[in-house]
Design an enzyme around this catalytic site. Sequence first.
Site, PDB file in Angstrom:
ATOM      1  N   ASP A  51       0.824  -1.209   0.000  1.00  0.00           N
ATOM      2  CA  ASP A  51       0.000   0.000   0.000  1.00  0.00           C
ATOM      3  C   ASP A  51       0.861   1.263   0.000  1.00  0.00           C
ATOM      4  OD1 ASP A  51      -2.325   1.445   2.466  1.00  0.00           O
ATOM      5  OD2 ASP A  51      -1.824   1.994   0.397  1.00  0.00           O
ATOM      6  N   ASP A 106      -1.753   5.703  -5.097  1.00  0.00           N
ATOM      7  CA  ASP A 106      -2.035   4.887  -3.921  1.00  0.00           C
ATOM      8  C   ASP A 106      -2.486   3.489  -4.330  1.00  0.00           C
ATOM      9  OD1 ASP A 106      -4.363   5.238  -1.106  1.00  0.00           O
ATOM     10  OD2 ASP A 106      -2.894   3.712  -1.659  1.00  0.00           O
TER      11      ASP A 106
HETATM   12  C1  LIG Z   1     -10.673  -3.491   4.067  1.00  0.00           C
HETATM   13  S1  LIG Z   1      -9.581  -3.702   2.818  1.00  0.00           S
HETATM   14  C2  LIG Z   1      -8.461  -2.352   2.928  1.00  0.00           C
HETATM   15  C3  LIG Z   1      -7.262  -2.411   2.209  1.00  0.00           C
HETATM   16  C4  LIG Z   1      -6.367  -1.368   2.280  1.00  0.00           C
HETATM   17  C5  LIG Z   1      -6.669  -0.269   3.072  1.00  0.00           C
HETATM   18  C6  LIG Z   1      -5.686   0.870   3.152  1.00  0.00           C
HETATM   19  N1  LIG Z   1      -5.742   1.598   1.911  1.00  0.00           N
HETATM   20  C7  LIG Z   1      -6.204   2.920   2.015  1.00  0.00           C
HETATM   21  C8  LIG Z   1      -5.042   3.903   1.931  1.00  0.00           C
HETATM   22  O1  LIG Z   1      -4.065   3.481   1.084  1.00  0.00           O
HETATM   23  C9  LIG Z   1      -7.867  -0.202   3.776  1.00  0.00           C
HETATM   24  C10 LIG Z   1      -8.774  -1.246   3.709  1.00  0.00           C
END
Ligand SMILES: CSc1ccc(CNCCO)cc1
Length: 421
Positions: free
Chosen positions: A126, A310
Site C-alpha cells: 500500500d 495509492d
Molecule cells: C478493508 S480492505 C483495505 C485495504 C487497504 C486499506 C488501506 N488503503 C487505504 C489507503 O491506502 C484499507 C482497507
Amino acid sequence: MVSFTDLFLTSLLAAAGLGSALPPRIGTADQRAGRLTLKQVRNPRSHRAFNPARATYRTFLKYGVPAPDYIKKAVAHIDDEQEKALAKMKRDKGSAAAIPINEVDIAYVTPVTIGTPPQTLMLDLDTGSSDLWVFSSLTPSTQVRGQEIYTPTKSSTSKLLSGHTWSIRYGDGSGSRGSVYTDNFTIGGLEVRSQAVQTALEVSSSFTQEQSLDGLVGLGFSTLNTVRPSSQLTFFDNARPNLDEEVFTADLKYHATGSYDFGFIDSKKYTGNITYTAVQQSPGYWTHSLSGYSVGSGAFQASQISGISDTGTTLLYLPTAIVTAYYRQVQGAQNSQYYGGYVFPCSSTLPTFTFGIEGARFTIPASYINYTRISPTSTTCYGGLQSSSGLGINIFGDVALKAAFVVFSGTNPPRIGFATK
Ligand SMILES: CSc1ccc(CNCCO)cc1
C-alpha cells in the site's frame, strides 16, 4: 611495520624467485633542512578494488623482467573474483506477484514471509500508508475470519519492540492497532533483517471481512508510520541501501495477477519510455501532479491536478468538475446519494478516461470504469471514477495505476514514473 601488501608482494616475488626487490619507499619523514618530504595520499580517482597480482605484474615491468604467465593469469583471476563479489554486493532485488483478492480487483495481495522458519502471509502493498501490520496470534479470534496469522513466538528471530504501540485509521474508515515485533521479512526473495512487524491486537470489521487479506505493507514514506514512541521504517526504506536501484515498481493488472519489483526496472514490463514527474514527499504520500485529462475522444484539458498514487486504494478519485464532465457522456448516469457515488445502467457504453503525466498520456479503458454491479442481480453499476470532494485529496488508485507501469523512485529527490504497457 611491514604491511600485508608488502608481505603479500614479497611472498609473490619470492614465489617468482625475485627476492625482495620491493620498490624503494617514497616519502621520508626526515625534517632536516634541504630535505624534501612528500606525503602519500590515496588516489581519489581509483574506484577499482586493489588487485595484488596486478601490483606484482607492475613490479616485474618496473624492473624490466618479463612477468611469468601465471602472474598475468593471476591478475585476471583476481579481477574476475572481485567482479563477481561486487555483482553480489548492493545487488539486492526482489519480484513478487500482485494478486487481486476478488473478481473486481478491490485490493491486491502479495505473498511475503516473516520469521524463522518462514511464515507466509498475503499482504496488501500500500503506497498510501507506511505501517507494516499483520493479523497475528494476538488478534482476538472473533476478529479473524480465515486470514493467515503471524505468530511471533513460533519464530526464533522475532524480538518484541517493548513499549511500542501503533494505531491507524484509513481514508475508508477501516483501521487497526497493536504491538510491534522485529523479525526477518522477505518479499520476492528480497530480505530485510529485523523489519518492524506490527502485530494487530484489534482490526476493524472491514478487515475481518476481507478474508484473503492478512495485513498491509506500507510503501509510503516512513514519516507516516504510526508506531510510538519511536516510528519505524518501511520495508522499502530498510531495503533501499542494498538495492541495485533505489526503486520499486507496480505492474497492477485488470482482473489478473500483476507484480511488484524491488531494486530494478524490468524493461519487459512496459513499452516506450518512462515519463517521470516530481514527487512532494511531505507529509509522506507519493504526491504528484497529473498534467490534465480527456474524456473519450475529447480534447485534452491541460490542468495541474495534484494527488497521491495509492496502490492501496481501489478507485480513482478526482475533482467533481472532471467527474461530472466524464459522466455527462454516460446515458442514465447519476451521482447517487443512496449508493454513495456515481452509478449508471450496467448496459451503458462508457467512454475511456485519459490522464497526463507531463507530456505523456495514459488511457484507462472503459471496462476499468464500469467497476461493479451494485449487487449480483442489479442492472445498476458503480463507477471506478468517483469525486474526491469528500476526501480533501485526489487519489490515483488502482483503477488508474493498473493502466500503466509505475516506478516509485526513492532517489533524492524522489520521483514517480509512468509508462504504457
Ligand atoms: C478493508 S480492505 C483495505 C485495504 C487497504 C486499506 C488501506 N488503503 C487505504 C489507503 O491506502 C484499507 C482497507
